[in-house]
Design a protein around this motif. Structure first.
Motif, PDB file in Angstrom:
ATOM      1  N   GLY A  75      33.202  -8.055   6.130  1.00 45.23           N
ATOM      2  CA  GLY A  75      32.279  -7.434   5.179  1.00 45.23           C
ATOM      3  C   GLY A  75      30.686  -8.387   5.447  1.00 45.23           C
ATOM      4  N   ASP A  76      30.360  -8.748   4.116  1.00 44.31           N
ATOM      5  CA  ASP A  76      28.833  -9.250   4.286  1.00 44.31           C
ATOM      6  C   ASP A  76      28.963 -10.766   4.542  1.00 44.31           C
ATOM      7  OD1 ASP A  76      27.801  -7.113   3.641  1.00 44.31           O
ATOM      8  OD2 ASP A  76      27.967  -7.468   1.265  1.00 44.31           O
ATOM      9  N   ARG A  77      30.153 -11.561   4.636  1.00 43.52           N
ATOM     10  CA  ARG A  77      30.539 -12.705   4.957  1.00 43.52           C
ATOM     11  C   ARG A  77      30.289 -13.130   6.342  1.00 43.52           C
ATOM     12  NH1 ARG A  77      36.751 -13.899   3.727  1.00 43.52           N
ATOM     13  NH2 ARG A  77      36.838 -12.000   4.702  1.00 43.52           N
ATOM     14  N   GLU A  78      29.520 -14.319   6.697  1.00 44.05           N
ATOM     15  CA  GLU A  78      29.581 -15.287   8.114  1.00 44.05           C
ATOM     16  C   GLU A  78      31.027 -15.567   8.506  1.00 44.05           C
ATOM     17  OE1 GLU A  78      26.323 -17.576   8.374  1.00 44.05           O
ATOM     18  OE2 GLU A  78      24.916 -15.961   8.132  1.00 44.05           O
ATOM     19  N   LEU A  79      31.229 -15.531   9.489  1.00 38.31           N
ATOM     20  CA  LEU A  79      32.689 -16.404   9.938  1.00 38.31           C
ATOM     21  C   LEU A  79      32.323 -17.832  10.137  1.00 38.31           C
ATOM     22  CD1 LEU A  79      35.644 -15.848  11.049  1.00 38.31           C
ATOM     23  CD2 LEU A  79      34.651 -15.609  13.281  1.00 38.31           C
TER      24      LEU A  79
END
Length: 418
Positions: free
Chosen positions: A104-108
């Motif tokens: 989604g909008d998260r960074e890895l």
């Protein structure tokens, strides 16, 4: 807490260690079907425990549910974190799409995993007429780099066998240097150590390369992975398990004889008081093998020496090769702090993993092998059709990263995300 992507996930040794350290998985990518079921079952077990439904997992282990019935208790969103795909140029678009959807909008934050080691292992090269040069598995690191380019995690952890240090490409250039050069082009400084599991509280002599990459990091960066001392002996982590002879036991949960929790805790093995262990199931052996096992255990017990194939009575020798692999029968030393390396060959036979108790006279069960790999006692290794396959379990266990080693690496990196 930081999140992670698990590539070439296998049965989940690396993943379990990062989970125990508090990280959150985004996805697990693995091509082996049985290992994917193992990963899904672990995902399901964790979700049920976190949601106060742990009894459902225990009932599944007791075969009160089929696997599909068991999975039906868990949201599909959780199970879909396991993606069964071979990582290739052709599959990358679909894999990326699935990961993007889950992120989604998260960074890895971090990528973990190591490509299959057969192409780099010294044993694999010795068996190959071409010395594994040109084998497509040599170049899986290039696909690994594609994930770094797309998701730019802060870190990555790349695990592999020590044979990688001497493996060479068709142009005679070292594969390992080519890897590090490519990772640098992707924006990562890398550093590595050869870590031995026995230095991290694991009762096993197991050396592996652990390469750590940091985005835009200092050239000499490497996390401080704290070593762990243990006073536990190998035999102690088997002591609470029911005594079995060859061919005895059950894949179903088994009550322990007496709970020696302090031994298991000291050896890095998680276990709940109320939980019986699974997969304590001994493989059958021929009478000839059992005679050899008795001789091997007697030699070790009385003289503290390994038996060599040439030491056997003539009537017990069936192999013509008397010049190599003379240590093909090996007892797991109960009175030492380390065992020999648990490898996938244990799925072929147990001759290299003879139980130290002459009264039991057998090779190690999957659960005993899993304890040497520091998997929790409730970790269930699946097969393709459901139920249980000893061979499949041994293979998954032998290929895995010891859970406690993964945990130590994960703990060392946690401060970087504060």
């Amino acid at each position: 807490m930081p999140n992670y992507l698990d590539l070439f996930a296998g049965a989940g040794g690396l993943s379990e260690g990062f989970l125990q350290a508090g990280y959150t998985p985004v996805a697990h990518i693995e091509m082996d079907e049985a290992a994917c079921y193992t990963l899904k079952t672990r995902v399901a077990a964790k979700w049920l425990k976190d949601n106060g439904q742990e009894d459902v997992y225990n009932e599944y282990l007791n075969e009160k549910y089929s696997r599909n019935e068991f999975y039906s208790h868990v949201p599909e969103e959780e199970l879909s974190s396991v993606l069964q795909r071979e990582i290739s140029k052709e599959s990358l678009p679909e894999i990326f799409s699935r990961i993007d959807e889950r992120l989604g909008d998260r960074e890895l934050d971090i990528i973990v995993g190591g490509p299959p080691c057969q192409a780099y292992s010294i044993a694999g090269r010795s068996r190959s007429k071409t010395r594994m040069r040109g084998d497509k598995r040599n170049y899986l690191y290039k696909l690994y780099a594609e994930f770094l380019k797309r998701y730019t995690p802060k870190f990555f952890v790349f695990e592999n066998v020590t044979g990688l240090l001497s493996a060479k490409d068709e142009d005679d250039a070292p594969h390992f240097q080519k890897m590090r050069d490519l990772f640098r082009e992707c924006g990562y400084s890398t550093n590595y150590r050869v870590l031995n599991a026995k230095d991290y509280g694991i009762l096993q002599n197991r050396k592996r390369i652990i390469l750590v990459g940091k985005r835009n990091g200092a050239k000499d960066y490497y996390p401080e992975i704290k070593q762990i001392r243990t006073n536990c002996m190998v035999g102690e982590i088997f002591s609470d398990l029911p005594h079995l002879h060859a061919g005895e036991g059950s894949p179903k949960p088994t009550p322990t004889l007496h709970y020696e929790g302090h031994y298991l805790y000291d050896a890095g093995i998680k276990r709940e008081d109320f939980q019986p262990v699974t997969l304590h199931y001994a493989r059958p052996n021929t009478e000839q093998d059992l005679k050899i096992y008795r001789l091997a255990v007697k030699r070790w017990t009385q003289e503290h020496q390994r038996i060599r194939y040439t030491d056997l009575p003539e009537e017990l020798k069936t192999q013509k090769n008397n010049e190599s692999f003379l240590d093909r029968f090996k007892v797991v030393a109960a009175d030492e702090k380390v065992s020999q390396t648990v490898v996938a060959h244990i799925c072929k036979d147990g001759h290299y993993y003879i139980h130290p108790d002459i009264e039991q006279n057998r090779s190690l069960t999957p659960r005993e092998a899993a304890r040497l790999q520091t998997f929790p006692d409730d970790y269930f290794f699946e097969c393709i059709r459901g139920g249980f396959s000893r061979t499949t379990a041994y293979k998954q266990i032998g290929n895995a990263v010891p859970v406690r080693l993964a945990y130590c690496i994960a703990q060392a990196l946690l401060p970087e995300f504060e």
